[in-house]
Design an enzyme around this catalytic site. Sequence first.
Site, PDB file in Angstrom:
ATOM      1  N   GLY A 375       0.821  -1.208   0.000  1.00 14.66           N
ATOM      2  CA  GLY A 375       0.000   0.000   0.000  1.00 14.66           C
ATOM      3  C   GLY A 375       0.847   1.247   0.000  1.00 14.66           C
ATOM      4  N   PRO A 376       0.211   2.413  -0.149  1.00 11.69           N
ATOM      5  CA  PRO A 376       0.961   3.665  -0.185  1.00 11.69           C
ATOM      6  C   PRO A 376       1.665   3.937   1.143  1.00 11.69           C
ATOM      7  CG  PRO A 376      -1.368   3.985  -0.736  1.00 11.69           C
ATOM      8  CD  PRO A 376      -1.228   2.603  -0.237  1.00 11.69           C
ATOM      9  N   GLY A 380       0.136   2.718   7.619  1.00  8.01           N
ATOM     10  CA  GLY A 380       0.202   1.911   8.833  1.00  8.01           C
ATOM     11  C   GLY A 380       0.694   0.492   8.643  1.00  8.01           C
ATOM     12  N   LYS A 381       1.407   0.229   7.560  1.00 10.54           N
ATOM     13  CA  LYS A 381       1.887  -1.145   7.325  1.00 10.54           C
ATOM     14  C   LYS A 381       2.887  -1.538   8.409  1.00 10.54           C
ATOM     15  CE  LYS A 381       3.459  -0.093   3.246  1.00 10.54           C
ATOM     16  NZ  LYS A 381       3.128   1.330   3.145  1.00 10.54           N
ATOM     17  N   SER A 743      -5.366   3.047 -18.327  1.00 13.34           N
ATOM     18  CA  SER A 743      -6.642   3.504 -17.776  1.00 13.34           C
ATOM     19  C   SER A 743      -7.007   4.931 -18.172  1.00 13.34           C
ATOM     20  CB  SER A 743      -6.648   3.354 -16.262  1.00 13.34           C
ATOM     21  OG  SER A 743      -5.710   4.222 -15.710  1.00 13.34           O
ATOM     22  N   LYS A 786      -8.562   5.233  -6.582  1.00 18.95           N
ATOM     23  CA  LYS A 786      -8.976   6.277  -7.509  1.00 18.95           C
ATOM     24  C   LYS A 786     -10.213   7.006  -6.994  1.00 18.95           C
ATOM     25  CE  LYS A 786      -6.977   4.156 -11.608  1.00 18.95           C
ATOM     26  NZ  LYS A 786      -7.235   3.342 -12.786  1.00 18.95           N
TER      27      LYS A 786
HETATM   28  P1  ADP Z   1       3.833   2.681   6.415  1.00 21.56           P
HETATM   29  O1  ADP Z   1       4.669   1.616   7.005  1.00 21.56           O
HETATM   30  O2  ADP Z   1       2.623   2.177   5.748  1.00 21.56           O
HETATM   31  O3  ADP Z   1       4.585   3.619   5.515  1.00 21.56           O
HETATM   32  P2  ADP Z   1       3.595   3.543   9.128  1.00 21.56           P
HETATM   33  O4  ADP Z   1       3.231   2.238   9.696  1.00 21.56           O
HETATM   34  O5  ADP Z   1       4.978   4.015   9.355  1.00 21.56           O
HETATM   35  O6  ADP Z   1       3.275   3.589   7.583  1.00 21.56           O
HETATM   36  O7  ADP Z   1       2.560   4.614   9.656  1.00 21.56           O
HETATM   37  C1  ADP Z   1       2.812   5.985   9.770  1.00 21.56           C
HETATM   38  C2  ADP Z   1       2.139   6.557  10.989  1.00 21.56           C
HETATM   39  O8  ADP Z   1       0.743   6.582  10.800  1.00 21.56           O
HETATM   40  C3  ADP Z   1       2.370   5.740  12.228  1.00 21.56           C
HETATM   41  O9  ADP Z   1       2.627   6.613  13.278  1.00 21.56           O
HETATM   42  C4  ADP Z   1       1.058   5.007  12.462  1.00 21.56           C
HETATM   43  O10 ADP Z   1       0.852   4.808  13.818  1.00 21.56           O
HETATM   44  C5  ADP Z   1       0.064   5.960  11.862  1.00 21.56           C
HETATM   45  N1  ADP Z   1      -1.080   5.236  11.320  1.00 21.56           N
HETATM   46  C6  ADP Z   1      -1.249   4.821  10.054  1.00 21.56           C
HETATM   47  N2  ADP Z   1      -2.423   4.192   9.888  1.00 21.56           N
HETATM   48  C7  ADP Z   1      -3.041   4.210  11.091  1.00 21.56           C
HETATM   49  C8  ADP Z   1      -4.294   3.726  11.560  1.00 21.56           C
HETATM   50  N3  ADP Z   1      -5.153   3.095  10.780  1.00 21.56           N
HETATM   51  N4  ADP Z   1      -4.575   3.916  12.842  1.00 21.56           N
HETATM   52  C9  ADP Z   1      -3.728   4.555  13.651  1.00 21.56           C
HETATM   53  N5  ADP Z   1      -2.546   5.065  13.283  1.00 21.56           N
HETATM   54  C10 ADP Z   1      -2.183   4.891  12.005  1.00 21.56           C
END
Ligand code: ADP
Length: 852
Positions: A375-376, A380-381, A743, A786
């Site tokens: 994902g982008p 939160g990955k 697309s 999108k």
């Molecule tokens: P990614 O790994 O996808 O690039 P991160 O896991 O580093 O992103 O997330 C970035 C920040 O956003 C973190 O501080 C995370 O806690 C917060 N975050 C992202 N999605 C959520 C969510 N659904 N609920 C709570 N916090 C989130």
Amino acid sequence: MSSVSPIQIPSRLPLLLTHEGVLLPGSTMRTSVDSARNLQLVRSRLLKGTSLQSTILGVIPNTPDPASDAQDLPPLHRIGTAALAVQVVGSNWPKPHYTLLITGLCRFQIIQVVKEKPYPVAEVEQLDRLEEFPNTCKTREELGELSEQFYKYAVQLVEMLDMSVPAVAKLRRLLDSLPREALPDILTSIIRTSNKEKLQILDAVSLEERFKMTIPLLVRQIEGLKLLQKTRKHKQDDDKRVIAIRPMRRITHVSGALADEDEDEDNDDIVMLEKKIRTSSMPEQAHKVCVKEIKRLKKMPQSMPEYALTRNYLELMVELPWNKSTTDRLDIRAARVLLDNDHYAMEKLKKRVLEYLAVRQLKNNLKGPILCFVGPPGVGKTSVGRSVAKTLGREFHRIALGGVCDQSDIRGHRRTYVGSMPGRIINGLKTVGVNNPVFLLDEVDKLGKSLQGDPAAALLEVLDPEQNHNFTDHYLNVAFDLSQVLFIATANTTATIPPALLDRMEIIQVPGYTQEEKIEIAHRHLIPKQLEQHGLTPQQIQIPQVTTLDIITRYTREAGVRSLDRKLGAICRAVAVKVAEGQHREARLDRPDAAEGEGCKEHILEDGKSNPVSDTTDLALPPEMPILIDFHALKDILGPPMYEMEVSEHLSQPGVAIGLAWTPLGGEIMFVEASRMDGEGQLTLTGQLGNVMKESAHLAISWLRSNAKKYHLTNASGSFDLLENTDIHLHFPAGAVTKDGPSAGVTIATCLASLFSGRLVRSDVAMTGEITLRGLVLPVGGIKDKALAAHRAGLKRVIIPQRNEKDLEEIPANVRQDLSFITASCLDEVLNAAFDGGFTVKARPGLLNSKL
Ligand code: ADP
């Protein structure tokens, strides 16, 4: 003595005037010839002359200034050496220059210079005639003693040298075979003497004098050599002593004898290391290797570079968690609560993670697939990965793979390399200290490739549950069991993940968030976290939801929440300053006398200069708590808004349409612009398009040309042949970004239909879909991203391919409410939906009339 054949030199000799070095009879010297006089001599005597006699020169040392050729002959040293030119080497470039190899024959004395130019020639008298040594008994006796003494010293000196050197051995033989009278000259030129000393020897015409002068020189050389040998011996002795000490110490250790107080710390370490190896629970094979290595280490001197290498290796081996693991705390209900508490939304991802954990709970040894969150950025990955570790009660370790292009980064370097080290997997295990951590392989889509091998291939072995129970790091060179490690991978896109690696993983898409989700995430998670980090409380700062929405729409444009988090951080920093200032002022207002005192101090410090600004701020009241962040405050802190909704502005003339694109960073809206001009039917495309996009443009034009009559599309001069005398330019703004993909087909067709019909496309509609030559609309990917992008941009209508209708389920309900989705199976339907009042065939008045 009588055996020496007498040397008879000519009575007239050409003079070679030298200024460097002194040639003594019996020795050989190289001298360079560069003054005009000497050059002339070489040319006319040595290079042209043919007889042996012409190669005999008179070498006059110590000529003060041989370079001053133009002037008269400089004053010459009275005594010189008759010499035989053995070799002439020379070149004419960059200026004429010769090097002569000359051997001294005997001394001579200048009687009279008979010719000065082009080179001096002198009448000379030979001085050394060995057969003419004085015959009187007294002198013979004296000389005999002197020469005997000289000979003794000479032998002593030569024997101090290294006889294995051939030149030294030869010299030793020469000492016996040469007449004693010739020795002073020869030895003087061999031993270390200054030019001045050599000149004195040359001037010593009488043999007695010559012996007397050379003996002290020999003695000096002998003393020098003795001193040298003494210091060398000392050093050797020291070395031997050090070597002798070391094994003794080792023996005391092994036999368990009481260790000396000043015992080497390193040796202590080795004993410790050995103990650790004995008690460690490493597998049989690793243990064997360690025992072998420690044996080698004990025999190695510490100064050896390999010593440190082996020691580091052994330290790593004993530190590795071969058998150490944490116990899993698997409670699915608790896991669900924890995941929900940590993360808002992302239902699909959380559901899949729970399934995975549930299967783990039921079947302990899971050889399941590796989860890969795609994902982008900022969705939160990584933080879900961390939560998984937390729910399981396992250690967490993140391995950043972005930009890794060397397979030894994963698998380590072989220990033969200097600076070799283990790979990131083994390093990670050492860091966490247990063999069952959660490893997050971050950014697997950004693995590189280089000459140093393919790191993705190395990862295959790590991730394959069939192979990874005996993963062999090149540095360790023994297998380590990785089967207990839980791997989770993250990526922005699957397009750049090597297929073999992709095959090992289960992809879970993590799409971007809607505005509402972002607001919730901000208020539930991000704001409380930021407040805590900045030492603020909700009583000090209040961020209403409208402000958050403003930040989301006007200050960020992203699929995730990372930028939003940063902006909230910036707001908290600004508020922290205000709060701190307020506290300071409150304190001052509480203690007016103290404030006065301070003011006085400032006054004094500033040397009488008044500071009106600080005065007024001092008087200002502390800000009211909580500080409310409204739009004005936002503007003050973050500056003017970065993104404005200006979609309708763009659509104020025909030939513009809005498309929807998918990027690894989430969905984006994309404008397509077209214009036409007089020309020869050429199509120009700009905006860094890929081949697929170029083909879509050609398809759209062909379809419109073939349907021009149907839709009453004309070129500027009213002809249905749209390209007749017309050039078309299609541009996709943000020209620096490369774009490709099928697309955009429907968007290009709509944009051109608008251009040729002169009608405006609705300003609230965006579209996506691939087209065919017959005008069919084919399905595309990334519908959710999108749709979110269209929602973010404030659009109202989204045209999607009919076959993508099933994807609408994924779209959050509130977004679906705000947007009206129109599905289209052919371009007719797309155009009808894109233009106000539809785009159907106009009824021709003539036809209608006839019917009536
Ligand atoms: P990614 O790994 O996808 O690039 P991160 O896991 O580093 O992103 O997330 C970035 C920040 O956003 C973190 O501080 C995370 O806690 C917060 N975050 C992202 N999605 C959520 C969510 N659904 N609920 C709570 N916090 C989130």
